[in-house]
Enzyme design. Structure first.
Site, PDB file in Angstrom:
ATOM      1  N   GLY A 127       0.809  -1.215   0.000  1.00  0.00           N
ATOM      2  CA  GLY A 127       0.000   0.000   0.000  1.00  0.00           C
ATOM      3  C   GLY A 127       0.839   1.261   0.000  1.00  0.00           C
ATOM      4  O   GLY A 127       0.573   2.203  -0.756  1.00  0.00           O
TER       5      GLY A 127
ATOM      6  N   ASP B  76      10.608  -7.213  -1.411  1.00  0.00           N
ATOM      7  CA  ASP B  76       9.315  -7.787  -1.034  1.00  0.00           C
ATOM      8  C   ASP B  76       9.366  -9.269  -1.351  1.00  0.00           C
ATOM      9  O   ASP B  76       9.938  -9.662  -2.360  1.00  0.00           O
ATOM     10  CB  ASP B  76       8.155  -7.112  -1.787  1.00  0.00           C
ATOM     11  CG  ASP B  76       6.846  -7.184  -1.009  1.00  0.00           C
ATOM     12  OD1 ASP B  76       6.541  -8.258  -0.474  1.00  0.00           O
ATOM     13  OD2 ASP B  76       6.136  -6.168  -0.935  1.00  0.00           O
TER      14      ASP B  76
ATOM     15  N   CYS C 118      -4.888  -5.246  11.667  1.00  0.00           N
ATOM     16  CA  CYS C 118      -5.600  -4.755  10.496  1.00  0.00           C
ATOM     17  C   CYS C 118      -6.679  -5.725  10.045  1.00  0.00           C
ATOM     18  O   CYS C 118      -7.556  -5.361   9.271  1.00  0.00           O
ATOM     19  CB  CYS C 118      -4.631  -4.448   9.362  1.00  0.00           C
ATOM     20  SG  CYS C 118      -3.903  -2.813   9.532  1.00  0.00           S
TER      21      CYS C 118
ATOM     22  N   ASP D 218       5.053  -3.756   7.035  1.00  0.00           N
ATOM     23  CA  ASP D 218       3.731  -3.902   7.638  1.00  0.00           C
ATOM     24  C   ASP D 218       3.751  -4.611   8.979  1.00  0.00           C
ATOM     25  O   ASP D 218       2.732  -5.101   9.428  1.00  0.00           O
ATOM     26  CB  ASP D 218       2.803  -4.638   6.656  1.00  0.00           C
ATOM     27  CG  ASP D 218       3.355  -6.005   6.293  1.00  0.00           C
ATOM     28  OD1 ASP D 218       4.326  -6.448   6.937  1.00  0.00           O
ATOM     29  OD2 ASP D 218       2.816  -6.633   5.361  1.00  0.00           O
ATOM     30  N   ASN D 219       4.908  -4.700   9.616  1.00  0.00           N
ATOM     31  CA  ASN D 219       4.938  -5.408  10.905  1.00  0.00           C
ATOM     32  C   ASN D 219       6.069  -4.860  11.768  1.00  0.00           C
ATOM     33  O   ASN D 219       7.049  -4.297  11.255  1.00  0.00           O
ATOM     34  CB  ASN D 219       5.098  -6.909  10.677  1.00  0.00           C
ATOM     35  CG  ASN D 219       6.403  -7.239   9.996  1.00  0.00           C
ATOM     36  OD1 ASN D 219       7.444  -7.316  10.658  1.00  0.00           O
ATOM     37  ND2 ASN D 219       6.386  -7.410   8.687  1.00  0.00           N
TER      38      ASN D 219
ATOM     39  N   ASN E 239      -5.199  -7.221  -2.488  1.00  0.00           N
ATOM     40  CA  ASN E 239      -4.238  -6.110  -2.476  1.00  0.00           C
ATOM     41  C   ASN E 239      -4.709  -4.946  -3.354  1.00  0.00           C
ATOM     42  O   ASN E 239      -4.303  -3.800  -3.160  1.00  0.00           O
ATOM     43  CB  ASN E 239      -2.880  -6.546  -3.042  1.00  0.00           C
ATOM     44  CG  ASN E 239      -2.200  -7.636  -2.231  1.00  0.00           C
ATOM     45  OD1 ASN E 239      -1.438  -8.415  -2.781  1.00  0.00           O
ATOM     46  ND2 ASN E 239      -2.465  -7.706  -0.938  1.00  0.00           N
ATOM     47  N   LEU E 240      -5.528  -5.261  -4.361  1.00  0.00           N
ATOM     48  CA  LEU E 240      -5.752  -4.288  -5.438  1.00  0.00           C
ATOM     49  C   LEU E 240      -6.559  -3.075  -4.979  1.00  0.00           C
ATOM     50  O   LEU E 240      -6.552  -2.047  -5.639  1.00  0.00           O
ATOM     51  CB  LEU E 240      -6.459  -4.964  -6.618  1.00  0.00           C
ATOM     52  CG  LEU E 240      -5.729  -6.198  -7.183  1.00  0.00           C
ATOM     53  CD1 LEU E 240      -6.478  -6.735  -8.395  1.00  0.00           C
ATOM     54  CD2 LEU E 240      -4.296  -5.886  -7.572  1.00  0.00           C
ATOM     55  N   GLN E 241      -7.217  -3.182  -3.839  1.00  0.00           N
ATOM     56  CA  GLN E 241      -8.005  -2.085  -3.282  1.00  0.00           C
ATOM     57  C   GLN E 241      -7.117  -0.901  -2.906  1.00  0.00           C
ATOM     58  O   GLN E 241      -7.568   0.225  -2.790  1.00  0.00           O
ATOM     59  CB  GLN E 241      -8.787  -2.655  -2.078  1.00  0.00           C
ATOM     60  CG  GLN E 241      -9.284  -1.709  -1.040  1.00  0.00           C
ATOM     61  CD  GLN E 241      -8.404  -1.699   0.201  1.00  0.00           C
ATOM     62  OE1 GLN E 241      -7.229  -2.066   0.138  1.00  0.00           O
ATOM     63  NE2 GLN E 241      -8.949  -1.256   1.327  1.00  0.00           N
TER      64      GLN E 241
ATOM     65  N   CYS F 197       2.941 -37.171  -2.930  1.00  0.00           N
ATOM     66  CA  CYS F 197       4.043 -38.114  -2.708  1.00  0.00           C
ATOM     67  C   CYS F 197       3.416 -39.382  -2.145  1.00  0.00           C
ATOM     68  O   CYS F 197       2.268 -39.695  -2.473  1.00  0.00           O
ATOM     69  CB  CYS F 197       5.084 -37.512  -1.775  1.00  0.00           C
ATOM     70  SG  CYS F 197       4.415 -37.066  -0.165  1.00  0.00           S
TER      71      CYS F 197
END
Lengths: 99, 387
Positions: B45, B66, B197, B134-135, B74-76, B344
């Site tokens: 963001g 990243d 969040c 973000d943390n 995310n696109l918002q 497997c």
């Protein structure tokens, strides 16, 4: 009465009230006073000994109370007190504890 | 190389004209931007507007750190990305977008989780750091690495309707260094006392506003134009449209650069904060019955078998054989467009393969067959050979 500005993350504990009017002599008493009216705020603002939590910043006007008299900083009727917690942003897991 | 050694092509002069004609900025300011190397940590963001504006402004070298892949949620707010990038590593999607925006800037990408082991090496080559993570563990990591390397850290953070910004560890023309994040917040809030969040969310336009302020401060730090937000801490409440700028100072008890420094190298920040920087995402699973259902219905999917060839020879479900040890080398054989089931013998190795593929290559379409071949035999085709 002094005005305390409640930050976004803590407003859910004050019924979304953003500003509180408080009658107290200094910053520490002001913070303790609002935890009486909004008990859910207590653990967010005060530590086990009743002192203001060290990860919060409290400003009087534009100044950090650590540069004034800390919790003993006197509060006047026109004082504006801002509580500013650390926010890390973004992710939903920003507060997930270590397992 | 001094900034005034940087020259511009005709195209660049035309592109940057609106900067160059600002009297305080001029060609000199533009040259400083071209000479500058900025590392943007986090391309979400905040990173989106920071990267778009820095690339548009002509910052010569931009690094992006990243580890994440683009998700539709995310696109918002992460305006760097579009629907075509969903599932792709953010740094790669960001690079494509920024190169298309301005071919005159160099984009370097680090598709990795910043940690105490790699932070100094990654940050070292840059002049300015922009922290849009973000943390809390990564916030303290970026701060400490910036201070240890003596680099300005342009900070921004958001939550719901509230944004914060400051310029940390900035050394002014007189050689005085301003406060850093540990002066402002010596300790992080304990886990559980930070409203997350997930409960709170964030208004999509807010990182756009705060990230743009962050880009502004990066440009001011580089060019020396104006007064950077050093020694000041800005907060913005979008709900009430109120902003305040507080004065902040260095503290004698700062463990990094106070009177008696006790931190001389990077520490374990997850331990320090008592929380994880990156959450382990659960691996998606499919049961044997569901797999059989897909097969019967003729659903289009890819089946990957990560066992060894001798196991495959005993019994197989018709998948493509890519043994676990070779799976990363063969990632290009794994489809990104359709669902992929990995299996497997019992489900352990395939889970490991999925984890490696997700971490290294950002796959989001992989399903682990629960219980592996043995579950498939038990639940669907008991006539097959058990081993």
């Amino acid at each position: 009465m002094a005005t305390v500005i409640i930050p976004t993350p803590l407003r859910k504990f004050t019924n979304n009230t953003t500003r509180l009017q408080v009658n107290a002599g200094n910053v520490g008493d002001t913070i303790r006073e609002i935890t009486i009216n909004f008990p859910d705020l207590k653990k967010h603002l005060l530590d086990e000994e009743g002192g203001v939590r060290s990860f919060l910043n409290i400003f009087i006007g534009n100044d950090d109370i650590r540069d004034l008299q800390n919790e003993k900083t006197p509060v006047k009727d026109d004082t504006i007190i801002s509580i500013v917690p650390a926010i890390a942003g973004g992710k939903e897991n920003s507060s997930s504890p270590l397992k | 190389m001094s900034a005034n050694n940087f020259s511009f092509s005709r195209e660049e002069l035309a592109r940057y004209n609106r900067h160059i004609i600002i009297p305080e900025f001029g060609l000199e300011g533009q040259q400083k931007l071209k000479a500058a190397k900025v590392l943007v940590i986090g391309s979400g963001g905040l990173g989106s507007p920071v990267l778009l504006y820095l690339a548009a402004a002509g910052v010569g070298t931009i690094g992006i750190v990243d580890f994440d892949v683009v998700d539709d949620s995310n696109l918002q707010r992460q305006v760097l990305f579009g629907i075509n990038e969903i599932g792709k590593p953010k740094v790669e999607a960001a690079r494509r977008r920024l190169e298309a925006l301005n071919p005159h800037v160099e984009i370097k990408i680090y598709n990795t989780h910043l940690n105490s082991g790699n932070a100094l090496d990654i940050l070292r080559d840059y002049d300015v750091i922009a922290d849009g993570t973000d943390n809390f563990p990564t916030r303290y990591l970026v701060n400490d690495a910036s201070v240890l390397l003596n680099k300005p850290n342009v900070y921004a953070s958001i939550f719901q309707f509230e944004g914060q910004a400051s310029v940390f560890n900035y050394t002014n023309k007189k050689g005085e260094t301003g406060p850093n994040y540990r002066d402002l917040y010596p300790v992080p809030p304990p886990p559980g006392l930070v409203p997350s969040c997930a409960e709170g969310g964030v208004l999509g336009v807010l990182p756009g506003i705060i990230g743009s302020l962050q880009a502004l401060e990066v440009i001011k730090v580089i060019t020396g134009v104006g007064e950077p937000l050093s020694g000041r801490f800005y907060i913005f409440d979008a709900l009430n449209f109120e902003s305040r700028t507080f004065n902040i100072k260095r503290r004698d008890d700062n463990p990094l650069n106070g009177k008696n420094p006790s931190i001389h190298e990077l520490i374990d920040y997850e331990q320090f904060c008592g929380m994880r920087a990156v959450e382990e995402k659960p691996i998606k699973e499919i049961t044997a019955k569901e797999l059989y259902d897909w097969q019967v219905k003729g659903k289009k999917f890819q089946l990957i078998d990560v066992r060894e060839p001798h196991e495959f020879a005993i019994v197989n479900l018709g998948g493509e054989l890519i043994p676990l040890a070779t799976v990363l080398d063969n990632a290009d054989k794994i489809d990104r467009e359709i669902d992929v089931v990995v299996h497997c013998k019992m489900g352990g190795r395939s889970a490991k393969a999925i984890k490696e593929l997700e971490d290294k290559f950002g796959f989001r379409n992989l399903y682990n067959l629960k219980g592996g071949v043995l579950a498939y035999i038990d639940e669907v085709q008991p006539q097959l050979t058990r081993y």
